[in-house]
Design a protein around this motif. Sequence first.
Motif, PDB file in Angstrom:
ATOM      1  N   CYS A 226       0.966  -1.105   0.256  1.00  0.00           N
ATOM      2  CA  CYS A 226       0.088  -0.112   0.077  1.00  0.00           C
ATOM      3  C   CYS A 226       0.897   1.111   0.297  1.00  0.00           C
ATOM      4  O   CYS A 226       0.785   2.127  -0.682  1.00  0.00           O
ATOM      5  CB  CYS A 226      -1.300  -0.143   1.254  1.00  0.00           C
ATOM      6  N   TYR A 227       1.945   1.365   0.480  1.00  0.00           N
ATOM      7  CA  TYR A 227       2.750   2.138   0.701  1.00  0.00           C
ATOM      8  C   TYR A 227       3.639   2.843  -0.499  1.00  0.00           C
ATOM      9  O   TYR A 227       3.466   3.984  -1.042  1.00  0.00           O
ATOM     10  CB  TYR A 227       3.787   1.936   1.873  1.00  0.00           C
ATOM     11  N   VAL A 228       3.568   1.741  -1.381  1.00  0.00           N
ATOM     12  CA  VAL A 228       4.091   1.690  -2.653  1.00  0.00           C
ATOM     13  C   VAL A 228       3.341   2.064  -3.141  1.00  0.00           C
ATOM     14  O   VAL A 228       3.803   3.593  -3.909  1.00  0.00           O
ATOM     15  CB  VAL A 228       5.287   0.444  -2.824  1.00  0.00           C
ATOM     16  N   LEU A 229       2.259   1.424  -3.936  1.00  0.00           N
ATOM     17  CA  LEU A 229       1.666   2.397  -4.792  1.00  0.00           C
ATOM     18  C   LEU A 229       1.097   3.374  -3.935  1.00  0.00           C
ATOM     19  O   LEU A 229       0.907   4.041  -5.403  1.00  0.00           O
ATOM     20  CB  LEU A 229       0.109   1.143  -4.562  1.00  0.00           C
ATOM     21  N   PHE A 230       0.792   3.983  -2.921  1.00  0.00           N
ATOM     22  CA  PHE A 230       0.217   5.185  -2.102  1.00  0.00           C
ATOM     23  C   PHE A 230       1.419   6.248  -3.316  1.00  0.00           C
ATOM     24  O   PHE A 230       1.054   7.572  -3.724  1.00  0.00           O
ATOM     25  CB  PHE A 230      -0.079   5.767  -0.926  1.00  0.00           C
ATOM     26  N   THR A 270       6.741   2.665   7.769  1.00  0.00           N
ATOM     27  CA  THR A 270       7.204   1.811   7.073  1.00  0.00           C
ATOM     28  C   THR A 270       8.307   0.587   8.585  1.00  0.00           C
ATOM     29  O   THR A 270       7.743  -0.068   8.277  1.00  0.00           O
ATOM     30  CB  THR A 270       8.035   1.184   5.534  1.00  0.00           C
ATOM     31  N   ASP A 271       8.295   1.634   9.273  1.00  0.00           N
ATOM     32  CA  ASP A 271       8.824   0.146  10.683  1.00  0.00           C
ATOM     33  C   ASP A 271       7.867   0.287  11.599  1.00  0.00           C
ATOM     34  O   ASP A 271       7.446  -0.972  12.192  1.00  0.00           O
ATOM     35  CB  ASP A 271       9.225   1.436  11.629  1.00  0.00           C
ATOM     36  N   VAL A 272       6.598   0.715  11.511  1.00  0.00           N
ATOM     37  CA  VAL A 272       5.597   0.079  12.653  1.00  0.00           C
ATOM     38  C   VAL A 272       4.375  -0.706  11.024  1.00  0.00           C
ATOM     39  O   VAL A 272       4.644  -2.086  12.325  1.00  0.00           O
ATOM     40  CB  VAL A 272       4.267   0.687  12.624  1.00  0.00           C
ATOM     41  N   ALA A 286      12.950   7.813  -4.093  1.00  0.00           N
ATOM     42  CA  ALA A 286      12.725   8.163  -5.619  1.00  0.00           C
ATOM     43  C   ALA A 286      11.346   8.576  -5.895  1.00  0.00           C
ATOM     44  O   ALA A 286      11.585   8.651  -7.019  1.00  0.00           O
ATOM     45  CB  ALA A 286      12.236   6.243  -4.935  1.00  0.00           C
ATOM     46  N   VAL A 287       9.819   9.188  -5.019  1.00  0.00           N
ATOM     47  CA  VAL A 287       9.650   9.737  -5.787  1.00  0.00           C
ATOM     48  C   VAL A 287       9.783  10.923  -6.232  1.00  0.00           C
ATOM     49  O   VAL A 287       8.661  11.959  -6.818  1.00  0.00           O
ATOM     50  CB  VAL A 287       7.747   9.279  -5.347  1.00  0.00           C
ATOM     51  N   THR A 288      10.586  12.030  -5.093  1.00  0.00           N
ATOM     52  CA  THR A 288      10.710  13.052  -5.032  1.00  0.00           C
ATOM     53  C   THR A 288      10.962  13.999  -6.785  1.00  0.00           C
ATOM     54  O   THR A 288      11.560  13.592  -6.714  1.00  0.00           O
ATOM     55  CB  THR A 288      11.562  13.312  -4.148  1.00  0.00           C
TER      56      THR A 288
END
Length: 434
Positions: A226-230, A270-272, A286-288
């Motif tokens: 979910c994090y990568v897709l978001f 991502t740590d949680v 990378a997406v910045t």
Amino acid sequence: MSNFDLVIQLFLQLTVILITCRIVTILGRRYLGQTDVVCEMIAGVMLGPSLFGLIAPDFQQWLFPKLPIITAVGLKIPNPSMSILYAISQIGLVIYMFLIGLEFNTKLLKDHIKSASLLSAAGIITPFILGAIASFWFYHNGDFFQPKVTAWSAALYLGASMTITAFPMLARILYERGLAQTRFGTLALGAASVDDGVAWCLLAIVLASVKNSLSIAILAIGGGICYVLFAIFLGQPLLKAFTRMTKREGVNRQTLTLMLIILMFCAWFTDVTGIYAIFGAFVLGAVTPRGEFAQQIRQYTEFLTTSFLLPIFFVFSGLNTQIGLVNTPTLWGVTLLIIAMPTAVNYAILGKGVACMLAAKLAGENWRESATIGALMNARGLMELIILNIGLEQGIITPTLFTIMVIMAVITTLMASPLIAFLLHGTIYEKSST
């Protein structure tokens, strides 16, 4: 300890860390052909119980205390000194991996997505299979896994351990040698990021199995996806606002603060979820948006991060390495046997390095660059130490297997820099004036 006592100790810790790292780095670069990152790892091991603890055990225990504090009523509480040092080290690591993400050539990776996928698959499948096969020998021959661990969980864990790549170290080796934005440097970074993401997901499955909690694995894998897709589909367009802000007034304090807030939140998330903070930071970088904004962000944060904060991470991780665990003839015999057999080190080298080299060649790289990619992907370094420490703390592996795997990680990491220098320049020694 009072807050004042903690501050005094912290200042001395930082002084010793920076001095040791600088001395070891100068000697390591000049005489051993090693990069800063490897020298800092060695400095951390030297400051731990393996060397400093042997020379001055009382002072080493006071400066870098591992034992808990015993209160007047006999209550044991964790020593806050090392917790503070750990927190600072994580901040440095997160910022650094964000900077590596900024350097990541996403366009080049898109142009060679098939090559990166092939390399990543080779770096995952081959070492995982070999590690899983080795786990059955470990599981049935000696005290290597804790009794509560099943053979299935042992195979997953050792496979994940073999799959892991020293992603922060690989990134810094590429950066120090000016290879981060080259074709094969981008392929190695992309493949390593995927490999380590898969390895941490496998570790989450192992922890879920050991603790009988499926939610751990679901949270890690689902949260990571979910994090990568978001980040790709929603975060990337939203971050373009920073480009407009930079065109109007440059990167000021408010802009930098907002970027740091986003970075810390991504690291927290991502740590949680259990994927690890460095991947949240790397993906964000990378997406910045590239261009003037990325250049100014790098200018404001890079020097302090690489010169001050990042060495703390490598030293802190090195402090947890105890070469003295191999302290009996039996342990030394088992270690030598494992190295001689087609497991551990040999599995690591053949399963990871050669597999990735052949995959890179199939992807169209020449033999020199293919071999360089194999050498880069073969380095385990501190990510291996992290996953091993988790396995030891969570009651998956025993100190025996921990020690053997640490030796494998150290050997493969020390091999990387001289081998890369030889492949690129024809010499294993690279003189440095630093």
